[in-house]
Enzyme design. Structure first.
Site, PDB file in Angstrom:
ATOM      1  CG  HIS A  27      -5.733  -2.506   0.682  1.00 30.33           C
ATOM      2  ND1 HIS A  27      -5.043  -2.142  -0.445  1.00 30.33           N
ATOM      3  CD2 HIS A  27      -5.177  -1.800   1.712  1.00 30.33           C
ATOM      4  CE1 HIS A  27      -4.126  -1.241  -0.117  1.00 30.33           C
ATOM      5  NE2 HIS A  27      -4.178  -1.026   1.183  1.00 30.33           N
TER       6      HIS A  27
ATOM      7  CB  SER B 250      -0.936  -0.081   1.205  1.00 28.68           C
ATOM      8  OG  SER B 250      -2.101   0.614   0.921  1.00 28.68           O
TER       9      SER B 250
HETATM   10  C1  GCU Z   1      -5.402   4.749   1.868  1.00 26.04           C
HETATM   11  C2  GCU Z   1      -4.830   5.537   0.727  1.00 26.04           C
HETATM   12  C3  GCU Z   1      -4.015   4.670  -0.232  1.00 26.04           C
HETATM   13  C4  GCU Z   1      -2.994   3.863   0.544  1.00 26.04           C
HETATM   14  C5  GCU Z   1      -3.662   3.114   1.658  1.00 26.04           C
HETATM   15  C6  GCU Z   1      -2.703   2.366   2.577  1.00 26.04           C
HETATM   16  O1  GCU Z   1      -6.406   3.896   1.426  1.00 26.04           O
HETATM   17  O2  GCU Z   1      -5.886   6.187   0.079  1.00 26.04           O
HETATM   18  O3  GCU Z   1      -3.358   5.440  -1.216  1.00 26.04           O
HETATM   19  O4  GCU Z   1      -2.296   3.004  -0.333  1.00 26.04           O
HETATM   20  O5  GCU Z   1      -4.371   4.029   2.492  1.00 26.04           O
HETATM   21  O6  GCU Z   1      -1.565   2.717   2.707  1.00 26.04           O
HETATM   22  O7  GCU Z   1      -3.180   1.426   3.207  1.00 26.04           O
END
Ligand code: GCU
Length: 426
Positions: free
Chosen positions: A404, A262
């Site tokens: 995710h 992420s």
């Molecule tokens: C949020 C953000 C993302 C990121 C994510 C994370 O959802 O919008 O861009 O990748 O956090 O780091 O878990």
């Protein structure tokens, strides 16, 4: 419900919260706008690049400097002092298989000091170990239940739901993130693990570029003006860790696989672009500002990410809020900066916020640069089916079922990919 599962669920809710705060984001493929991707292999003078040497000596640096100027920010030129101290926590961990250490990096400059702690688990073997390196979100103590692992002293992400109260870590979350870091499997395949809490380098909130490592560069106008965002500081920290690896004979610094999930996947990609010493780079669900193409405006957009995380990028990136068509770059060019090193991009089916298809297309377009080195690295097909990893020469991709996260399935693919490339002499 088991406490770890509850933690994971609540952490997921916390992580995706920014997305729910934004009402207008597209997740309908039929609404993706027409877009032109900036050329990878035509330079700023319109000259066609057809050889690896011209790519490396000329075009690569043009693209790198666009990303510095427009997206992540230019690193400070000032060198700051770094001292490293090592402490063995346990020599016979995992039934004698590994030694656990903490390596403290002390950065000093302008009368200020910052300590950042790396957790290092190395196989007890006479050979220097290949190592997976990645930041963690919650603190080193969340990786393993071992009570000797210290908690981060500063800011941590989240709240009570992940065992962090008022942004302070607590023992409640010891070992809670083991599923994201399957250390035993790594050791079984001969790998070590090095991980650091990302907030040790720069706490992840908007404070006008004053805290964390930014504070040590407080004399620099460049830094004060927000020209070195948090993602770039995290990348910088990864290179400092690499400097240390080069001094440690127990580590095979030519076999470091850098990975991140992420936002930490975005930081890993930028570190891999800037620092060619990372032998393999892996991005997991890195999405917008990471592997995904911005011009598709699918899931998280440039405006959304700049609004929710104004401290991540450099100020210039805001020019592209609701204005992706004006971007003279896109993320396939970032991925191409890893060439010719092995690169793996992983997506998750339910992670529309990170645009799995945009992550795949980005890799597919980047493969044109890989093909200058290895024709068998060309990716030409469509998005692979779920849970069917695609390995094409130096490139790998999978989209797995689920949300995710970083799962044992992801790690299995990352280790297979790494095994294959290190066995082949990468
Ligand atoms: C949020 C953000 C993302 C990121 C994510 C994370 O959802 O919008 O861009 O990748 O956090 O780091 O878990």
């Amino acid at each position: 419900m088991h406490i770890c599962r509850l933690n994971n669920l609540l952490l997921c809710i916390f992580m995706i919260l920014p997305m729910t705060l934004l009402t207008q984001h597209n997740t309908d493929e039929s609404l993706v706008p027409e877009y032109d991707l900036p050329a990878l292999l035509t330079d700023s003078h319109g000259k066609q690049i057809s050889e690896a040497t011209t790519w490396e000596e000329h075009r690569r640096s043009e693209i790198l400097s666009i990303f510095e100027q427009e997206v992540y920010g230019i690193p400070p030129l000032e060198e700051i002092a770094v001292e490293v101290s090592e402490k063995v926590l346990e020599r016979m961990a995992f039934h004698g298989k590994a030694t656990i250490r903490e390596i403290t990096f002390t950065f000093t400059n302008n009368g200020k000091r910052l300590d950042a702690v790396l957790l290092l688990v190395l196989p007890n073997s006479p050979d220097p170990a290949a190592v997976f390196l990645g930041y963690n979100f919650g603190g080193n103590h969340t990786i393993l239940p071992d009570e000797s692992i210290q908690l981060p002293k500063g800011w941590v992400l989240g709240g009570p739901q992940i065992g962090a109260f008022d942004h302070k870590a607590s023992v409640v979350s010891r070992g809670a993130k083991y599923s994201r870091w399957p250390v035993l499997n790594m050791l079984a395949r001969g790998y070590g693990l090095a991980t650091m809490h990302y907030g040790d380098i720069d706490p992840d909130f908007d404070d006008d570029f004053k805290n964390g490592i930014h504070a040590l560069f407080s004399n620099s106008e460049h830094i004060k003006n927000g020209n070195w965002g948090a993602l770039a500081t995290w990348s910088w920290g990864l290179s400092k860790i690499m400097d240390y690896f080069e001094t440690n004979p127990l580590i095979n610094h030519e076999k470091i696989t850098l990975l991140g999930h992420s936002r930490l996947g975005k930081a890993a990609l930028w570190a891999g672009a800037l620092d060619k010493r990372f032998a393999i780079v892996i991005s997991n669900n890195s999405g917008c500002g990471g592997a995904a193409l911005s011009k598709r405006r699918f899931g998280e957009t440039v405006a959304a990410i700049n609004k929710n995380f104004p401290h991540w990028f450099c100020k210039n990136f805001e020019k592209y809020n609701e204005n992706e068509s004006a971007m003279p770059f896109d993320q396939h060019q970032l991925l191409a900066l890893m060439a010719p090193r092995p690169l793996y991009i992983a997506s998750a089916q339910n992670d529309s916020w990170a645009d799995p298809k945009g992550e795949f297309l980005s890799l597919k377009h980047a493969s044109a640069v890989y093909a200058l080195y290895h024709p068998n690295s060309t990716i030409s097909g469509e998005l692979p089916e779920v849970n069917r990893p695609l390995i094409q020469g130096k490139l790998g991709y999978h989209i797995r079922t689920g949300n995710h996260d970083v799962t044992p399935y992801d790690w299995e693919q990352f280790m297979n990919f790494t095994d294959q490339h290190f066995a082949n002499g990468n």
